[in-house]
Design an enzyme around this catalytic site. Structure first.
Site, PDB file in Angstrom:
ATOM      1  N   TRP A 100       0.827  -1.204   0.000  1.00 48.57           N
ATOM      2  CA  TRP A 100       0.000   0.000   0.000  1.00 48.57           C
ATOM      3  C   TRP A 100       0.861   1.252   0.000  1.00 48.57           C
ATOM      4  O   TRP A 100       0.579   2.214  -0.722  1.00 48.57           O
ATOM      5  CB  TRP A 100      -0.960   0.013   1.189  1.00 48.57           C
ATOM      6  CG  TRP A 100      -1.925  -1.131   1.162  1.00 48.57           C
ATOM      7  CD1 TRP A 100      -2.027  -2.143   2.079  1.00 48.57           C
ATOM      8  CD2 TRP A 100      -2.910  -1.417   0.151  1.00 48.57           C
ATOM      9  NE1 TRP A 100      -3.017  -3.015   1.707  1.00 48.57           N
ATOM     10  CE2 TRP A 100      -3.573  -2.606   0.540  1.00 48.57           C
ATOM     11  CE3 TRP A 100      -3.295  -0.781  -1.033  1.00 48.57           C
ATOM     12  CZ2 TRP A 100      -4.602  -3.168  -0.231  1.00 48.57           C
ATOM     13  CZ3 TRP A 100      -4.317  -1.338  -1.795  1.00 48.57           C
ATOM     14  CH2 TRP A 100      -4.952  -2.512  -1.394  1.00 48.57           C
ATOM     15  N   ASP A 167      -1.548   6.853   6.335  1.00 47.97           N
ATOM     16  CA  ASP A 167      -2.587   5.919   5.932  1.00 47.97           C
ATOM     17  C   ASP A 167      -2.839   5.012   7.140  1.00 47.97           C
ATOM     18  O   ASP A 167      -1.986   4.227   7.524  1.00 47.97           O
ATOM     19  CB  ASP A 167      -2.093   5.102   4.723  1.00 47.97           C
ATOM     20  CG  ASP A 167      -3.073   4.009   4.299  1.00 47.97           C
ATOM     21  OD1 ASP A 167      -4.100   3.818   4.962  1.00 47.97           O
ATOM     22  OD2 ASP A 167      -2.782   3.335   3.276  1.00 47.97           O
ATOM     23  N   LYS A 191     -11.774  -2.000   7.033  1.00 46.41           N
ATOM     24  CA  LYS A 191     -10.981  -2.857   7.911  1.00 46.41           C
ATOM     25  C   LYS A 191     -11.521  -2.806   9.342  1.00 46.41           C
ATOM     26  O   LYS A 191     -11.711  -3.818   9.977  1.00 46.41           O
ATOM     27  CB  LYS A 191      -9.495  -2.442   7.906  1.00 46.41           C
ATOM     28  CG  LYS A 191      -8.851  -2.241   6.533  1.00 46.41           C
ATOM     29  CD  LYS A 191      -8.886  -3.437   5.661  1.00 46.41           C
ATOM     30  CE  LYS A 191      -8.331  -3.366   4.245  1.00 46.41           C
ATOM     31  NZ  LYS A 191      -7.529  -2.306   3.759  1.00 46.41           N
TER      32      LYS A 191
HETATM   33  C1  LIG Z   1      -6.901  -1.930   2.369  1.00 47.48           C
HETATM   34  C2  LIG Z   1      -5.889  -0.867   2.413  1.00 47.48           C
HETATM   35  C3  LIG Z   1      -5.810   0.140   1.429  1.00 47.48           C
HETATM   36  C4  LIG Z   1      -6.713   0.160   0.218  1.00 47.48           C
HETATM   37  O1  LIG Z   1      -7.979   0.544   0.557  1.00 47.48           O
HETATM   38  P1  LIG Z   1      -9.116   0.758  -0.557  1.00 47.48           P
HETATM   39  O2  LIG Z   1     -10.205   1.381   0.245  1.00 47.48           O
HETATM   40  O3  LIG Z   1      -9.460  -0.591  -1.102  1.00 47.48           O
HETATM   41  O4  LIG Z   1      -8.593   1.643  -1.610  1.00 47.48           O
HETATM   42  C5  LIG Z   1      -4.860   1.114   1.575  1.00 47.48           C
HETATM   43  N1  LIG Z   1      -4.018   1.128   2.621  1.00 47.48           N
HETATM   44  C6  LIG Z   1      -4.044   0.175   3.573  1.00 47.48           C
HETATM   45  C7  LIG Z   1      -3.084   0.227   4.709  1.00 47.48           C
HETATM   46  C8  LIG Z   1      -4.985  -0.857   3.495  1.00 47.48           C
HETATM   47  O5  LIG Z   1      -5.030  -1.803   4.441  1.00 47.48           O
END
Ligand SMILES: *Cc1c(COP(=O)(O)O)cnc(C)c1O
Length: 357
Positions: A100, A167, A191
């Site tokens: 990511w 993030d 998540k």
């Molecule tokens: C799942 C995830 C993403 C991607 O998320 P989307 O909503 O599918 O774009 C980005 N960063 C992290 C750390 C993730 O776990």
């Protein structure tokens, strides 16, 4: 039917309370006699949902004044683009701790000089880089606090001399966060918060409006701050679910209490991985181990048992423990909504399998 224990990495387990409240709201939302899917997002009933969700994020994370909380569409992946588009004038620094983080860096390169100042790629992202220097002239530093795929997590807040962007898709609300140390925090909801479809952004108001490029209206943070996440139709149902999860979180004692439970759940599982001769954790440094995504493989002498264990675990009701294709082995995600009993059940499964060998 056998009880299922949901270890999926995302979308992932929701609190039972959230699921039940969503079912109710689909049938009859806030006493309107209509489904939440059938009413205007401008209705006073939904405006209250949005307002309450924003207030609860602020309350639970103790968000200081001077910050806005907004809910957007597009997932965390859209934030990989919106962050540099809105904040990168000349240079941005990225710490590459996994897939990511790498994707975020790739998008930033479209908008200016985006540099990877540290990486753990040399060991397939099984540790967190430390002691790196952040260029003083960077517009921001981007980090990924929890690396969902590789199972590493930065469990404290960094202090850096440039604006910090994080993030937090997979560890938001799992522990207290000192928001004042960040200029922007974002994440997809699927998540630890809500079904897929909504993205949260916590943003320091003073950081926006500084870049010279024209920004499309819908991709400009300013638009969504000014319109209080109602510039266009927001993802109504996921925002409602997010509110219910936030209410649940508050009733459980908030993020401090969650942190205690999350630490206990992770300890139970990592301790068993350490004890059980069949399994080895992929992240060796305890400090770097994620409380949210526990990655492990079969130990060297037992590699051939992987499929057998996978099948046995499945027969015992363990769902979603296959590792990501880039890591292999197993990954058990222990998000807020996963009960302690599910970790106990997984540990029992691992013990019973060891005895059967
Ligand atoms: C799942 C995830 C993403 C991607 O998320 P989307 O909503 O599918 O774009 C980005 N960063 C992290 C750390 C993730 O776990």
């Amino acid at each position: 039917m056998m009880k299922k224990h949901n270890f999926y990495a995302g979308p992932s387990i929701m609190p039972q309370y959230t699921n039940e409240q969503v079912i109710e709201a689909i049938k009859d939302f806030a006493g309107t006699g209509l489904s939440i899917m059938e009413i205007s997002h401008r209705s006073k009933e939904f405006v209250a949902v949005m307002d309450n969700a924003v207030s609860l994020v602020k309350e639970l994370l103790d968000v200081p004044s001077g910050y806005s909380v907004i809910f957007l569409g597009g997932g965390a992946s859209l934030q990989f683009t919106m962050v540099p588009m809105n904040l990168l004038e000349k240079k941005a620094a990225y710490v590459n701790t996994g897939e990511w983080a790498g994707k975020a860096l790739k998008e930033a390169k479209l908008y200016g000089e985006a540099i990877e100042i540290a990486s753990s790629k040399d060991k397939n992202f099984t540790y967190l880089p430390k002691n790196y220097t952040v260029p003083e002239d960077a517009d921001y530093l981007h980090i990924t606090t929890n690396n969902t795929i590789f199972g590493t997590e930065l469990k404290h807040d960094l202090s850096v001399n440039v604006p910090l962007v994080a993030d937090m898709s997979s560890d938001i609300f799992s522990r207290p966060v000192d928001v004042s140390k960040y200029s922007l925090i974002y994440g997809g909801a699927q998540k630890n918060l809500a079904p897929a479809g909504v993205t949260f952004v916590i943003i320091k108001d003073s950081i926006i409006g500084k870049v010279s490029r024209p920004i499309p209206t819908i991709l400009n943070y300013k638009t969504h701050i000014e319109k209080e996440s109602m510039f266009n139709t927001p993802p109504v149902l996921p925002v409602f679910a997010a509110l219910k999860t936030l209410e649940w979180l508050k009733s459980k004692g908030g993020v401090k209490e969650m942190q205690k439970i999350n630490e206990a759940k992770a300890k139970l599982l990592y301790d068993e991985i350490e004890r059980n001769k069949l399994f080895t954790a992929t992240v060796t440094d305890h400090e770097d181990r994620s409380l949210m995504n526990v990655c492990f493989v079969m130990s060297d002498n037992y590699k051939e048992l992987e499929k057998e264990f996978a099948a046995y675990a499945k027969s015992q009701g363990m769902i979603g423990i296959e590792g990501h294709r880039s890591v292999g082995g197993f990954r058990a995600s222990l998000y807020n909504a996963l009960p302690y009993e599910s970790v106990e059940a997984l540990v029992k499964t691992m013990k019973d399998f060891e005895k059967s060998i």
